[in-house]
Write a protein that holds these residues in place. Structure first.
Motif, PDB file in Angstrom:
ATOM      1  N   MET A 177      31.563  55.406  86.420  1.00  0.00           N
ATOM      2  CA  MET A 177      31.513  54.544  85.527  1.00  0.00           C
ATOM      3  C   MET A 177      31.901  55.203  84.293  1.00  0.00           C
ATOM      4  O   MET A 177      32.730  54.760  83.415  1.00  0.00           O
ATOM      5  N   LEU A 178      31.505  56.376  84.028  1.00  0.00           N
ATOM      6  CA  LEU A 178      31.854  57.177  82.575  1.00  0.00           C
ATOM      7  C   LEU A 178      33.308  57.490  82.935  1.00  0.00           C
ATOM      8  O   LEU A 178      34.067  57.371  81.710  1.00  0.00           O
ATOM      9  N   ILE A 179      33.782  57.866  83.840  1.00  0.00           N
ATOM     10  CA  ILE A 179      35.188  58.133  83.961  1.00  0.00           C
ATOM     11  C   ILE A 179      36.048  56.838  84.030  1.00  0.00           C
ATOM     12  O   ILE A 179      36.975  56.954  83.076  1.00  0.00           O
ATOM     13  N   GLY A 180      35.559  55.779  84.299  1.00  0.00           N
ATOM     14  CA  GLY A 180      36.158  54.491  84.241  1.00  0.00           C
ATOM     15  C   GLY A 180      36.377  54.010  82.725  1.00  0.00           C
ATOM     16  O   GLY A 180      37.208  53.677  82.123  1.00  0.00           O
ATOM     17  N   LEU A 181      35.021  54.142  82.074  1.00  0.00           N
ATOM     18  CA  LEU A 181      35.056  54.111  80.695  1.00  0.00           C
ATOM     19  C   LEU A 181      36.051  54.748  79.912  1.00  0.00           C
ATOM     20  O   LEU A 181      36.759  54.307  78.688  1.00  0.00           O
ATOM     21  N   VAL A 182      35.997  56.132  80.117  1.00  0.00           N
ATOM     22  CA  VAL A 182      36.820  56.838  79.635  1.00  0.00           C
ATOM     23  C   VAL A 182      38.492  56.568  79.591  1.00  0.00           C
ATOM     24  O   VAL A 182      39.104  56.466  78.522  1.00  0.00           O
ATOM     25  N   PHE A 183      38.759  56.402  80.781  1.00  0.00           N
ATOM     26  CA  PHE A 183      40.220  55.913  81.095  1.00  0.00           C
ATOM     27  C   PHE A 183      40.619  54.714  80.362  1.00  0.00           C
ATOM     28  O   PHE A 183      41.625  54.550  79.773  1.00  0.00           O
ATOM     29  N   ARG A 184      39.375  53.699  80.520  1.00  0.00           N
ATOM     30  CA  ARG A 184      39.718  52.420  79.702  1.00  0.00           C
ATOM     31  C   ARG A 184      40.060  52.633  78.330  1.00  0.00           C
ATOM     32  O   ARG A 184      40.960  52.130  77.730  1.00  0.00           O
ATOM     33  N   GLY A 185      39.136  53.406  77.627  1.00  0.00           N
ATOM     34  CA  GLY A 185      39.126  53.586  76.228  1.00  0.00           C
ATOM     35  C   GLY A 185      40.508  54.545  75.773  1.00  0.00           C
ATOM     36  O   GLY A 185      41.247  54.053  74.763  1.00  0.00           O
TER      37      GLY A 185
ATOM     38  N   SER B 173      58.661  49.869  76.237  1.00  0.00           N
ATOM     39  CA  SER B 173      59.161  49.671  77.760  1.00  0.00           C
ATOM     40  C   SER B 173      58.169  50.573  78.430  1.00  0.00           C
ATOM     41  O   SER B 173      58.083  50.395  79.539  1.00  0.00           O
ATOM     42  N   GLU B 174      57.229  51.305  77.824  1.00  0.00           N
ATOM     43  CA  GLU B 174      56.417  52.253  78.481  1.00  0.00           C
ATOM     44  C   GLU B 174      54.904  51.656  78.575  1.00  0.00           C
ATOM     45  O   GLU B 174      54.025  52.124  79.115  1.00  0.00           O
ATOM     46  N   ARG B 175      54.730  50.411  77.930  1.00  0.00           N
ATOM     47  CA  ARG B 175      53.430  50.139  77.460  1.00  0.00           C
ATOM     48  C   ARG B 175      52.720  49.690  79.081  1.00  0.00           C
ATOM     49  O   ARG B 175      51.526  49.938  79.129  1.00  0.00           O
ATOM     50  N   ASN B 176      53.377  49.100  79.889  1.00  0.00           N
ATOM     51  CA  ASN B 176      52.897  48.864  81.201  1.00  0.00           C
ATOM     52  C   ASN B 176      52.202  50.088  81.863  1.00  0.00           C
ATOM     53  O   ASN B 176      51.257  49.773  82.727  1.00  0.00           O
ATOM     54  N   ARG B 177      52.470  51.375  81.639  1.00  0.00           N
ATOM     55  CA  ARG B 177      51.946  52.417  82.241  1.00  0.00           C
ATOM     56  C   ARG B 177      50.548  52.582  81.986  1.00  0.00           C
ATOM     57  O   ARG B 177      49.711  52.962  82.587  1.00  0.00           O
ATOM     58  N   TRP B 178      50.222  52.352  80.690  1.00  0.00           N
ATOM     59  CA  TRP B 178      48.815  52.093  80.398  1.00  0.00           C
ATOM     60  C   TRP B 178      47.783  51.016  80.547  1.00  0.00           C
ATOM     61  O   TRP B 178      46.777  51.064  80.468  1.00  0.00           O
ATOM     62  N   ASP B 179      48.624  49.956  80.946  1.00  0.00           N
ATOM     63  CA  ASP B 179      47.998  48.868  81.344  1.00  0.00           C
ATOM     64  C   ASP B 179      47.153  49.152  82.730  1.00  0.00           C
ATOM     65  O   ASP B 179      45.974  48.457  83.128  1.00  0.00           O
ATOM     66  N   ILE B 180      47.869  49.831  83.805  1.00  0.00           N
ATOM     67  CA  ILE B 180      47.308  50.136  84.973  1.00  0.00           C
ATOM     68  C   ILE B 180      46.139  51.046  84.780  1.00  0.00           C
ATOM     69  O   ILE B 180      44.953  50.559  85.338  1.00  0.00           O
ATOM     70  N   PRO B 181      45.928  52.025  83.906  1.00  0.00           N
ATOM     71  CA  PRO B 181      44.739  52.573  83.762  1.00  0.00           C
ATOM     72  C   PRO B 181      43.645  51.803  83.124  1.00  0.00           C
ATOM     73  O   PRO B 181      42.366  51.897  83.267  1.00  0.00           O
TER      74      PRO B 181
ATOM     75  N   GLY C  42      40.372  51.432  85.046  1.00  0.00           N
ATOM     76  CA  GLY C  42      39.193  51.932  84.451  1.00  0.00           C
ATOM     77  C   GLY C  42      38.192  50.862  84.351  1.00  0.00           C
ATOM     78  O   GLY C  42      37.023  50.877  84.661  1.00  0.00           O
ATOM     79  N   SER C  43      38.423  49.677  83.840  1.00  0.00           N
ATOM     80  CA  SER C  43      37.761  48.417  83.733  1.00  0.00           C
ATOM     81  C   SER C  43      37.149  48.000  85.288  1.00  0.00           C
ATOM     82  O   SER C  43      35.638  47.766  85.454  1.00  0.00           O
ATOM     83  N   LEU C  44      37.918  47.984  86.163  1.00  0.00           N
ATOM     84  CA  LEU C  44      37.356  47.679  87.542  1.00  0.00           C
ATOM     85  C   LEU C  44      36.205  48.734  87.980  1.00  0.00           C
ATOM     86  O   LEU C  44      35.257  48.315  88.551  1.00  0.00           O
ATOM     87  N   VAL C  45      36.660  50.031  88.140  1.00  0.00           N
ATOM     88  CA  VAL C  45      35.836  50.944  88.427  1.00  0.00           C
ATOM     89  C   VAL C  45      34.526  50.971  87.603  1.00  0.00           C
ATOM     90  O   VAL C  45      33.390  51.175  88.189  1.00  0.00           O
ATOM     91  N   ALA C  46      34.552  50.858  86.189  1.00  0.00           N
ATOM     92  CA  ALA C  46      33.311  50.807  85.518  1.00  0.00           C
ATOM     93  C   ALA C  46      32.567  49.678  85.807  1.00  0.00           C
ATOM     94  O   ALA C  46      31.369  50.005  86.073  1.00  0.00           O
ATOM     95  N   ALA C  47      32.858  48.412  86.001  1.00  0.00           N
ATOM     96  CA  ALA C  47      32.172  47.359  86.340  1.00  0.00           C
ATOM     97  C   ALA C  47      31.431  47.469  87.829  1.00  0.00           C
ATOM     98  O   ALA C  47      30.525  47.152  87.979  1.00  0.00           O
ATOM     99  N   LEU C  48      32.381  47.857  88.851  1.00  0.00           N
ATOM    100  CA  LEU C  48      31.804  48.046  90.136  1.00  0.00           C
ATOM    101  C   LEU C  48      30.901  49.276  90.227  1.00  0.00           C
ATOM    102  O   LEU C  48      29.748  48.865  90.910  1.00  0.00           O
ATOM    103  N   ALA C  49      30.969  50.135  89.526  1.00  0.00           N
ATOM    104  CA  ALA C  49      29.828  51.151  89.178  1.00  0.00           C
ATOM    105  C   ALA C  49      28.462  50.579  88.788  1.00  0.00           C
ATOM    106  O   ALA C  49      27.492  50.975  89.241  1.00  0.00           O
ATOM    107  N   GLN C  50      28.709  49.947  87.698  1.00  0.00           N
ATOM    108  CA  GLN C  50      27.474  49.288  87.234  1.00  0.00           C
ATOM    109  C   GLN C  50      26.728  48.634  88.205  1.00  0.00           C
ATOM    110  O   GLN C  50      25.557  48.570  88.299  1.00  0.00           O
TER     111      GLN C  50
END
Length: 337
Positions: free
Chosen positions: A92-100, A112-120, A124-132
């Motif tokens: 969860m913490l790793i997911g929250l860090v990546f998302r932030g 042009s590079e913005r989508n690269r940050w959309d993936i984490p 990060g959101s999915l991992v944090a929610a699933l872990a909770q």
């Protein structure tokens, strides 16, 4: 003895309140990240980010308050639960860090590079929610305790029930995110959020039903609480209220009342949370440790109450002010940069 019991109960409700506020406030934030792949247009993603940018930073305050309060007010429970939940908590913490990090860096790169940050941001959101959700399921099913310490293994948290609760939380957060977009956006983005809300509502009701059917059979205490008198007097109104709120939510979606779906989804979360609380009470570590057994000395709890009496109204005040200042619809081309 009465005073000690009362103070321990007060602290149990304070921690439960802090965790619930975190769930509903960070839930729609995580839900937006989970829904990100369904909105491939850059303009839509910018509006989604702008809708939550003014308020998302403070949500983890409640998570810190809940975790810190558990450690201070119920140290035995903290000492038992944390070793049992190391893996989902770290995830969860790793997911929250990546998302932030993705949230901030997304605005500091070339378009042009913005989508690269959309993936984490999504991951990060999915991992944090699933872990909770997995951590919630692991707590509900109970942990092995011997001699006032955790006696289980590293992977005891991983069970079909904990994965079910993990998926249920992901679906619930996604519904919160969709109804948040209904409330905060306009045009095609709002219409798509309405469309998603229909599917996610039925998925959430299915998840609530599955968890509700499975929970009473985890332990005899849950079975007695939900199906025997006098426990059924407390539990019976919960599914009835869930059914009523679901009907109201369906009607609000059909009539396209922009603000009602989000508020009614929050009500569904509150009812589900109340049902879980009724099942667990008075155990803070189900089947093993009650709130009174886990409580710190009475003097310590009383001392901390003075701080909480100042801190919680202060946090609620500035949080409410932030939501009030940034109320209304978010339009394309305006917002966070």
């Amino acid at each position: 003895m009465t005073a000690a019991i009362d103070i321990a109960t007060v602290w149990a409700f304070i921690i439960a309140f802090a965790v619930f506020v975190y769930v509903v406030m960070d839930g729609f934030d995580l839900g937006l990240g989970i829904l990100f792949p369904l909105f491939p247009r850059k303009a839509d993603r910018d509006v989604i980010m702008n809708s939550v940018a003014p308020v998302w930073d403070g949500n983890e305050t409640w998570l810190v308050l809940g975790g810190g309060g558990l450690m201070a007010a119920f140290p035995l429970a903290y000492a038992v639960l944390m070793p049992a939940l190391y893996t989902p908590m770290i995830a969860m913490l790793i997911g929250l860090v990546f998302r932030g990090v993705a949230f901030e860096f997304r605005w500091r790169t070339r378009p042009s590079e913005r989508n690269r940050w959309d993936i984490p941001f999504f991951a990060g959101s999915l991992v944090a929610a699933l872990a909770q959700g997995v951590a919630l399921g692991a707590i509900l099913q109970g942990v092995q305790v011997e001699g006032r310490q955790y006696a289980g293994g590293w992977w005891d948290w991983l069970t079909p029930f904990s994965m079910l609760t993990g998926v249920a939380v992901v679906v619930g957060y996604a519904l919160l995110g969709a109804t948040w977009l209904v409330m905060k956006t306009e045009g095609e983005l709002r219409d798509k959020a309405y469309h998603l809300s229909w599917f996610l509502l039925f998925a959430m009701i299915g998840a609530i039903g599955a968890v509700s059917l499975a929970t009473p059979f985890l332990h005899i205490q849950y079975t007695e609480r939900w199906f025997s008198w006098p426990g059924i007097a407390l539990t019976a109104p919960v599914p009835v209220a869930v059914a009523i709120v679901t009907v109201l939510l369906l009607r609000s979606l059909a009539r396209k009342r922009d603000y009602q779906p989000f508020l009614l989804t929050l009500t569904l979360f509150a009812l589900s949370y109340a049902g879980l609380g009724i099942s667990m009470w008075p155990y803070i570590v189900p089947q093993s440790i009650t709130i009174w057994q886990a409580a710190s000395p009475e003097n310590s709890q009383v001392f901390m109450l003075f701080g909480v009496a100042v801190l919680i109204p202060l946090i609620l005040g500035y949080t409410g002010w932030a939501y009030w200042v940034f109320r209304g619809k978010v339009k394309p081309g305006s917002g966070y940069h």
